[in-house]
Each structure stands twice: as C-alpha cells, then as structure tokens.
Design a protein around this motif. Sequence first.
Motif, PDB file in Angstrom:
ATOM      1  N   GLU A 124      42.021  34.283  37.087  1.00 23.07           N
ATOM      2  CA  GLU A 124      42.731  33.014  36.978  1.00 23.07           C
ATOM      3  C   GLU A 124      42.770  32.287  38.330  1.00 23.07           C
ATOM      4  N   LEU A 125      43.109  33.009  39.372  1.00 24.72           N
ATOM      5  CA  LEU A 125      43.236  32.376  40.682  1.00 24.72           C
ATOM      6  C   LEU A 125      41.878  31.983  41.258  1.00 24.72           C
ATOM      7  N   GLN A 126      40.853  32.752  40.939  1.00 21.32           N
ATOM      8  CA  GLN A 126      39.512  32.371  41.399  1.00 21.32           C
ATOM      9  C   GLN A 126      39.042  31.083  40.724  1.00 21.32           C
ATOM     10  N   ASP A 127      39.434  30.883  39.466  1.00 28.85           N
ATOM     11  CA  ASP A 127      39.099  29.638  38.765  1.00 28.85           C
ATOM     12  C   ASP A 127      39.888  28.448  39.330  1.00 28.85           C
ATOM     13  N   ILE A 128      41.166  28.688  39.619  1.00 33.69           N
ATOM     14  CA  ILE A 128      42.035  27.598  40.064  1.00 33.69           C
ATOM     15  C   ILE A 128      41.788  27.237  41.526  1.00 33.69           C
ATOM     16  N   LYS A 129      41.558  28.260  42.356  1.00 30.52           N
ATOM     17  CA  LYS A 129      41.456  28.077  43.810  1.00 30.52           C
ATOM     18  C   LYS A 129      42.715  27.398  44.354  1.00 30.52           C
ATOM     19  N   PRO A 130      43.880  28.045  44.198  1.00 34.02           N
ATOM     20  CA  PRO A 130      45.144  27.407  44.577  1.00 34.02           C
ATOM     21  C   PRO A 130      45.282  27.245  46.088  1.00 34.02           C
ATOM     22  N   THR A 131      46.033  26.209  46.460  1.00 35.76           N
ATOM     23  CA  THR A 131      46.399  26.019  47.864  1.00 35.76           C
ATOM     24  C   THR A 131      47.895  26.226  48.081  1.00 35.76           C
TER      25      THR A 131
ATOM     26  N   MET B  39      43.037  40.113  35.412  1.00 34.55           N
ATOM     27  CA  MET B  39      43.266  38.795  34.826  1.00 34.55           C
ATOM     28  C   MET B  39      43.822  37.823  35.869  1.00 34.55           C
ATOM     29  N   LEU B  40      44.709  38.327  36.716  1.00 35.68           N
ATOM     30  CA  LEU B  40      45.299  37.503  37.765  1.00 35.68           C
ATOM     31  C   LEU B  40      44.223  36.964  38.705  1.00 35.68           C
ATOM     32  N   LEU B  41      43.343  37.830  39.154  1.00 31.82           N
ATOM     33  CA  LEU B  41      42.299  37.415  40.086  1.00 31.82           C
ATOM     34  C   LEU B  41      41.340  36.418  39.440  1.00 31.82           C
TER      35      LEU B  41
ATOM     36  N   ASN C 137      55.533  11.638  41.212  1.00 25.15           N
ATOM     37  CA  ASN C 137      54.108  11.338  41.081  1.00 25.15           C
ATOM     38  C   ASN C 137      53.337  11.867  42.293  1.00 25.15           C
ATOM     39  N   ALA C 138      53.693  13.079  42.698  1.00 27.75           N
ATOM     40  CA  ALA C 138      53.037  13.697  43.855  1.00 27.75           C
ATOM     41  C   ALA C 138      51.562  13.944  43.552  1.00 27.75           C
ATOM     42  N   LYS C 139      50.748  13.784  44.571  1.00 28.94           N
ATOM     43  CA  LYS C 139      49.300  13.994  44.388  1.00 28.94           C
ATOM     44  C   LYS C 139      49.017  15.493  44.430  1.00 28.94           C
ATOM     45  N   SER C 140      49.398  16.161  43.363  1.00 33.90           N
ATOM     46  CA  SER C 140      49.251  17.609  43.270  1.00 33.90           C
ATOM     47  C   SER C 140      48.935  17.984  41.830  1.00 33.90           C
ATOM     48  N   ALA C 141      48.353  19.170  41.658  1.00 29.56           N
ATOM     49  CA  ALA C 141      48.105  19.725  40.319  1.00 29.56           C
ATOM     50  C   ALA C 141      48.971  20.965  40.147  1.00 29.56           C
ATOM     51  N   TYR C 142      49.636  21.045  38.995  1.00 32.83           N
ATOM     52  CA  TYR C 142      50.589  22.134  38.739  1.00 32.83           C
ATOM     53  C   TYR C 142      50.014  23.052  37.669  1.00 32.83           C
ATOM     54  N   TYR C 143      49.630  24.252  38.050  1.00 33.06           N
ATOM     55  CA  TYR C 143      49.060  25.235  37.126  1.00 33.06           C
ATOM     56  C   TYR C 143      50.134  26.271  36.777  1.00 33.06           C
ATOM     57  N   GLN C 144      50.485  26.317  35.500  1.00 28.69           N
ATOM     58  CA  GLN C 144      51.456  27.318  35.052  1.00 28.69           C
ATOM     59  C   GLN C 144      50.700  28.609  34.736  1.00 28.69           C
ATOM     60  N   ILE C 145      50.884  29.633  35.550  1.00 29.38           N
ATOM     61  CA  ILE C 145      50.202  30.909  35.359  1.00 29.38           C
ATOM     62  C   ILE C 145      51.040  31.796  34.438  1.00 29.38           C
ATOM     63  N   PRO C 146      50.480  32.353  33.374  1.00 26.36           N
ATOM     64  CA  PRO C 146      51.255  33.287  32.544  1.00 26.36           C
ATOM     65  C   PRO C 146      51.832  34.410  33.408  1.00 26.36           C
ATOM     66  N   ILE C 147      53.121  34.564  33.351  1.00 32.21           N
ATOM     67  CA  ILE C 147      53.761  35.539  34.240  1.00 32.21           C
ATOM     68  C   ILE C 147      53.299  36.965  33.933  1.00 32.21           C
ATOM     69  N   GLN C 148      52.792  37.174  32.717  1.00 30.75           N
ATOM     70  CA  GLN C 148      52.277  38.500  32.360  1.00 30.75           C
ATOM     71  C   GLN C 148      51.068  38.891  33.214  1.00 30.75           C
ATOM     72  N   TYR C 149      50.399  37.885  33.804  1.00 31.82           N
ATOM     73  CA  TYR C 149      49.226  38.193  34.630  1.00 31.82           C
ATOM     74  C   TYR C 149      49.593  38.990  35.879  1.00 31.82           C
ATOM     75  N   LEU C 150      50.868  38.973  36.243  1.00 32.88           N
ATOM     76  CA  LEU C 150      51.298  39.799  37.371  1.00 32.88           C
ATOM     77  C   LEU C 150      51.173  41.285  37.043  1.00 32.88           C
ATOM     78  N   LEU C 151      51.044  41.597  35.744  1.00 29.61           N
ATOM     79  CA  LEU C 151      50.892  42.988  35.319  1.00 29.61           C
ATOM     80  C   LEU C 151      49.430  43.422  35.302  1.00 29.61           C
ATOM     81  N   ASP C 152      48.528  42.448  35.339  1.00 24.70           N
ATOM     82  CA  ASP C 152      47.111  42.748  35.161  1.00 24.70           C
ATOM     83  C   ASP C 152      46.331  42.119  36.314  1.00 24.70           C
TER      84      ASP C 152
END
Length: 427
Positions: A167-174, A163-165, A145-160
């Motif tokens: 996604e990450l701009q929306d998520i703002k990952p830490t 799309m990757l940017l 029950n860690a105080k964290s959010a887990y975003y599963q990024i489609p691995i295909q986004y590593l090809l594009d």
Amino acid sequence: MALIVGRLDKSGVEDFRYTLEKALETTEFWKKKFFELDSENLKPEDMASLTEKVKITPHDLYEIDEVWPNYIKKAEVFHTVMRTSGTTGRPKRIPYTRDDRFRTARQVEPWVRKYMDNGDKIASFFPPLPSSSGMFAFGAFEALNAKSAYYQIPIQYLLDKEMLLKELQDIKPTALFCLTATAYNLGLILPESIKKDIQTIVVGGETLTPELARATLELFENAVIIDNFGSTEDAITGYRVITKKKTTEFHFEESVVILKDNGDGYDEYKRLYITKVMRNGELTGLPLFNYDIGDLARVVDGEVRNIIRVKDVISLAGAKLHIDQVMEIVFDHPDLLDFVIIYHPLSPRNPKPKATIRVAYSGKKPAGIEDEVRELIYEANNPVRYEVEESKQAELTIEAVPLEKLKEGLPRKLGKTKRIYIVGRDL
C-alpha cells in the motif's frame, strides 16, 4: 495562581461572549452553571476564578438532555455524532457540526500551511471515519482546501507487513497521520526507501515524551513531528512542532486554556481547563466552558512545553486503558474485591507496552474469572481489544489472586495513582 493562554485578543473576547450567549440560550447545563453570575460582563480571563463552580467534566457528558444544546437535540442542524471509548466502561457521544469542522480547520491551519500545503500525500492510520481523529484530519484539510491528498489506510494493514508495504509503495506518502505509538512502531518496520520520503509526522492521542520523540525522529531522519493535543470534545485544542534541534511551546488557536496548580506540590505541572470559543454566528455541537479533562500541562517560563494526557491511564500501543474502566468492572463484580495494575510503558528500549491487571478475590477462586475480566475490558474499550488481541502490538495479562497476595512483589515506582505500578522508566 493561574496562567491563561489561547484566543484572548479583542475578537476572541467578542466571540467568547457570543459563544456564552448561545450556550445560555440553548443549553440547560450552562443555564444552571452560570445562574446568579453576571454573564453579560464576563471575559475569558474571568473563567480562571470560576473553575470550581463553572466547569464540565467527562462524566457530565453522559447527561445528554442537559449538555447537548436544543438545536442538536431537535436536529435543527446537520451533525455527526462521534463516539469516544469512554472512561467508565461505556462510550460518550459527542455531536460535531459543520461549523465545528471549520473551527477545526482554523485550529490546524498554521501548521498545515507551513508543513502540509505543498502537494503532500498523507497516509492516515486513524480508525475508519467517523472516528474523531479521522474526522478532524479529513474535515479540516477539506475545509482549508489544502493542497494535499488524504489516503485512508485500512488500520488492519498494521497487522500485515506485506499488505502495508504494498500500500505504501503504491501511495509513496510524504506524511503520516497516526497515534504516537504507531509512528514509532512504523519507524521500526518500514524500509528506508519509504521512511526517507516522510517529511511530516502528525501524532496525538497520548503523551509524547522527549525520549520517544527523539527515537521517532532518529527513525525518520527527514521528518518533523506535529504533536497535537486534542479530544473529541474540542478537536485540536493545541499543537507544538518538534524537530531534531528544537521543540516549540504549545500553541492554542481557537480555545481559551486556563492552567492552575494541580495541588500536588509540583509547581511546573498545571491542570488544564478548556473553553471552546466559536466565531460569531456559528453553532457548536457541544458548548464547553472550563472543560476539566484531567490532563496536566508542564509549564516552563510561562510556556506550555508538554501535555501529560489523562491521569490514571495506561497506554497499550496507543489504545488507552483508564483506571475508571477497571475500577467499575472490579468493584461491580460480586466475587472481586480489589485490583492493581503493573505497567511496562512504551519506550525506545521497550517497543511493546505490557500491563498486568491483578484482581483479588476472597475465599475460593471464581472459575474463569481472568477470561471474564478480560472480556469486560474489551467490551468497554474496543481499541484495547484491537491493539492487544488483534494487532499484538501490546500485551494485557489478567491475574487473579487471593486478597492477601494482591500487593506482593509490586514494583516500587507508583504511577499517578496508588493502583498503577511502573516497571522501568515512567512515561
């Protein structure tokens, strides 16, 4: 001489005995391995003297009728069956129970509580669930029950990249969860506006060298690296923390790890044998005692400073190509006689690993043999297909030559096997 690390306190000994009792009660493989031994009085430390007689190897895992406990084979408890890429051209399947999920949570809890329990947004680049890496991360964080959010990024986004940017701009990952090579590659392509927010990088799956760790931390200036040593069979056996100023030793929370001389003359490098320890009352999907995974630990002053992943393997942007896979393909083929692999490993100066598999024939060259070998490799190891053919983060070349030309012009530097030859710096 053996070094024993991990869960060796009083409660660990009691839980080891429970784990052993449950394995002997339910699992044919361990009944045979411990036959004629005084199992009632065995302690974790005693396992060090039994590595030749009492152990399990990756090849044993195909013997499901003997290796899986009765409660798994009879479906008496719910379990996920996770698939590994295998080392002999076919997958291994590993059962994973709810209790294993709680155990994984205990394995990662020290670094999760310190680095990840403060509202982090995790961008995960592991394959879709139920991949073992994704299952361990998702399941352990949920169980804690860690105080964290887990975003599963489609691995295909590593090809594009676009799309990757987005996604990450929306998520703002830490935080980033990914394979070791992927973390470095992301550092090369992500803008500073995203990289500066990354505080924790959780990696695993392949050897993390000091050079690659330094290069990754230079790209992510505010981050620390959590380097996990794990496998589908035992989840996160150990971890270490790497910062710009310090690298800790490996910590082993829930397993007993025996380290013994590898017989190669290099005293600092020890072979790893892993014993999974469950808590009283729990049921693991796969009991393990002295699991001989083939990995080596670098031990300095009694501490595990690094772990070198499975020998006889090359890494193509995180996907592993085992020599056993190539060996089975070549030696089972009616027209092929031998092979070597010429490997350009990942390094700060070479961000795109490359491998040339040179196969040898006698007489007339078989038509289409290069394409056939490539397809057989892809069929045996889908992650390699993804990294090479789809993501283009690595290169794989198949070259067919007459037998007499197999070893012409090879690099001088051998890998850990006489069939792998290293170009440039060895990982």
